[in-house]
Enzyme design. Structure first.
Site, PDB file in Angstrom:
ATOM      1  N   HIS A   1       3.269  45.595 -18.440  1.00 48.66           N
ATOM      2  CA  HIS A   1       3.289  46.430 -17.249  1.00 48.66           C
ATOM      3  C   HIS A   1       4.625  47.164 -17.213  1.00 48.66           C
ATOM      4  O   HIS A   1       5.519  46.921 -18.029  1.00 48.66           O
ATOM      5  CB  HIS A   1       3.109  45.591 -15.981  1.00 48.66           C
ATOM      6  CG  HIS A   1       1.676  45.268 -15.663  1.00 48.66           C
ATOM      7  ND1 HIS A   1       0.730  46.251 -15.435  1.00 48.66           N
ATOM      8  CD2 HIS A   1       1.027  44.086 -15.522  1.00 48.66           C
ATOM      9  CE1 HIS A   1      -0.443  45.683 -15.176  1.00 48.66           C
ATOM     10  NE2 HIS A   1      -0.289  44.370 -15.234  1.00 48.66           N
TER      11      HIS A   1
ATOM     12  N   ASP B   1       5.581  53.782 -16.725  1.00 50.98           N
ATOM     13  CA  ASP B   1       4.192  54.245 -16.741  1.00 50.98           C
ATOM     14  C   ASP B   1       4.110  55.768 -16.632  1.00 50.98           C
ATOM     15  O   ASP B   1       3.388  56.421 -17.393  1.00 50.98           O
ATOM     16  CB  ASP B   1       3.413  53.633 -15.567  1.00 50.98           C
ATOM     17  CG  ASP B   1       3.044  52.177 -15.798  1.00 50.98           C
ATOM     18  OD1 ASP B   1       3.351  51.652 -16.867  1.00 50.98           O
ATOM     19  OD2 ASP B   1       2.448  51.579 -14.878  1.00 50.98           O
TER      20      ASP B   1
END
Length: 390
Positions: free
Chosen positions: A142, A170
């Site tokens: 993540h 991200d």
């Protein structure tokens, strides 16, 4: 709608197999710039982004935003008939974006070598955490993990790493890098006539964000630590609490800005101390903090509003979305979904482009299949087999 309103990528066709945030944000940027984006979604394992609250008209506000301007085709990729649909789609699309772990698309028969046979001009972008190769290629991750391994977390914060308010790896390391790579490949294709496979890794994108710090470390300097550098708390460049518990962002680094700042807080004689090396300004910062803490944020906002010295209030998101600068630039748009008004941030690359809330799962399945030449009976058979939903 005029071509100008549609965007610079009008006519470009994109197949998006991604879910959650990094891939969908990349395809949102492409869609906002005019590309026709068709999402390929599982009818049995819906994108978790669709489950998030708050909800508008029964649908996730996050989905309505991140997946705006896209079509939805619900396909069960485990069904052979669905794979044939994809291959027919690929034949007439420019770009394919996927976010599975390495090897998943190959097991489905949808890897780049296989689909290149359908369309040699296909640009195939694989967006993953660690890339298609290397010891971590198959490892789950993540945003927090990519920031940790990239070194960025090590010198962010005060004495220990802090969580960012948004997903830096991200979005900046993944989504935007993917869009840049895709557009570069499109430019290359103009001369070569061929597509290519793009291997975009979020962790590598995050590593590249160390542009300034890595230049120093690469020349033998020690690795940066929290609160020791000019831009991470080692100088007057910092956030300062106001009397009402809000914060003022002071970026007055250059001498002319520093002088204007200290004059504004009635301490012009402190300007010389701002030239001290990073890490040696703690006493000065303590004195600045004491002065800022004497007044409310509104008082400081009024004082600095007409001054050009890199000092701004730290706004809450609702305040930022109402700020005259962003409103004037068209960054805040009003949409209607199922009779309800919703507010979304526009694409900064095409602020006046079309904005349609994210589609329902499989909303465009029949439309897309008909465009591919499937007849009513064939579509009925695909639905009956479970290969297609919607």
């Amino acid at each position: 709608m005029s071509p100008e309103a549609s965007g610079p990528l009008t006519g470009l066709k994109v197949l998006d197999f991604s879910t959650l945030l990094p891939g969908p944000f990349a395809s949102q940027l492409l869609a906002d710039m005019g590309a026709q984006v068709t999402r390929i979604e599982s009818p049995s394992r819906p994108d978790l982004l669709r489950q998030l609250s708050p909800r508008v008209g029964g649908e996730s506000a996050a989905h309505l935003t991140i997946n705006r301007n896209k079509r939805s085709l619900a396909l069960d990729l485990k069904a052979p008939q669905a794979i044939e649909v994809v291959r027919r789609l690929v034949a007439e699309h420019d770009i394919l974006l996927e976010q599975f772990r390495p090897g998943v698309m190959a097991r489905l028969g949808l890897d780049y070598p296989s689909l290149r046979e359908c369309n040699p001009r296909l640009i195939y972008c694989s967006l993953t955490g660690y890339g298609q190769s290397g010891p971590l290629a198959h490892r789950a991750g993540h945003d927090i993990n990519y920031l940790a391994l990239s070194g960025l977390a090590s010198y962010s914060g005060r004495t220990e790493p802090v969580l960012s308010g948004t997903q830096v790896a991200d979005l900046a390391g993944g989504s935007q890098q993917a869009v840049i790579a895709i557009l570069a490949a499109l430019f290359e294709r103009q001369s070569s006539g061929l597509g290519r496979h793009l291997d975009v890794a979020m962790a590598e994108g995050a590593l590249a964000l160390n542009a300034m710090a890595s230049a120093a470390v690469g020349c033998g300097a020690p690795a940066p630590q929290p609160g020791t550098e000019v831009l991470n708390g080692g100088s007057l460049y910092d956030y300062y609490a106001t009397a009402d518990g809000r914060y003022l962002a002071v970026g007055a680094l250059e001498p002319q800005f520093a002088l204007a700042f200290f004059q504004a807080i009635d301490r012009p004689n402190w300007a010389a101390h701002a030239l001290a090396p990073p890490g040696q300004q703690s006493e000065l910062k303590g004195e600045i903090a004491a002065v800022i803490a004497e007044q409310s944020l509104d008082v400081w906002r009024q004082r600095f509003a007409a001054l050009d010295c890199c000092v701004e209030p730290v706004l809450n998101l609702d305040e930022a979305m109402a700020h005259p600068q962003f409103v004037a630039r068209g960054m805040v748009r009003q949409l209607t979904h199922q009779g309800q008004s919703i507010t979304q941030l526009a694409c900064p690359l095409n602020r006046q482009g079309p904005m349609r809330p994210g589609a329902a799962l499989g909303q465009h399945s029949e439309t897309v299949l008909k465009e591919l030449g499937y007849g009513e009976a064939e579509i009925a058979d695909l639905k009956a087999s479970g290969a297609v939903a919607g």
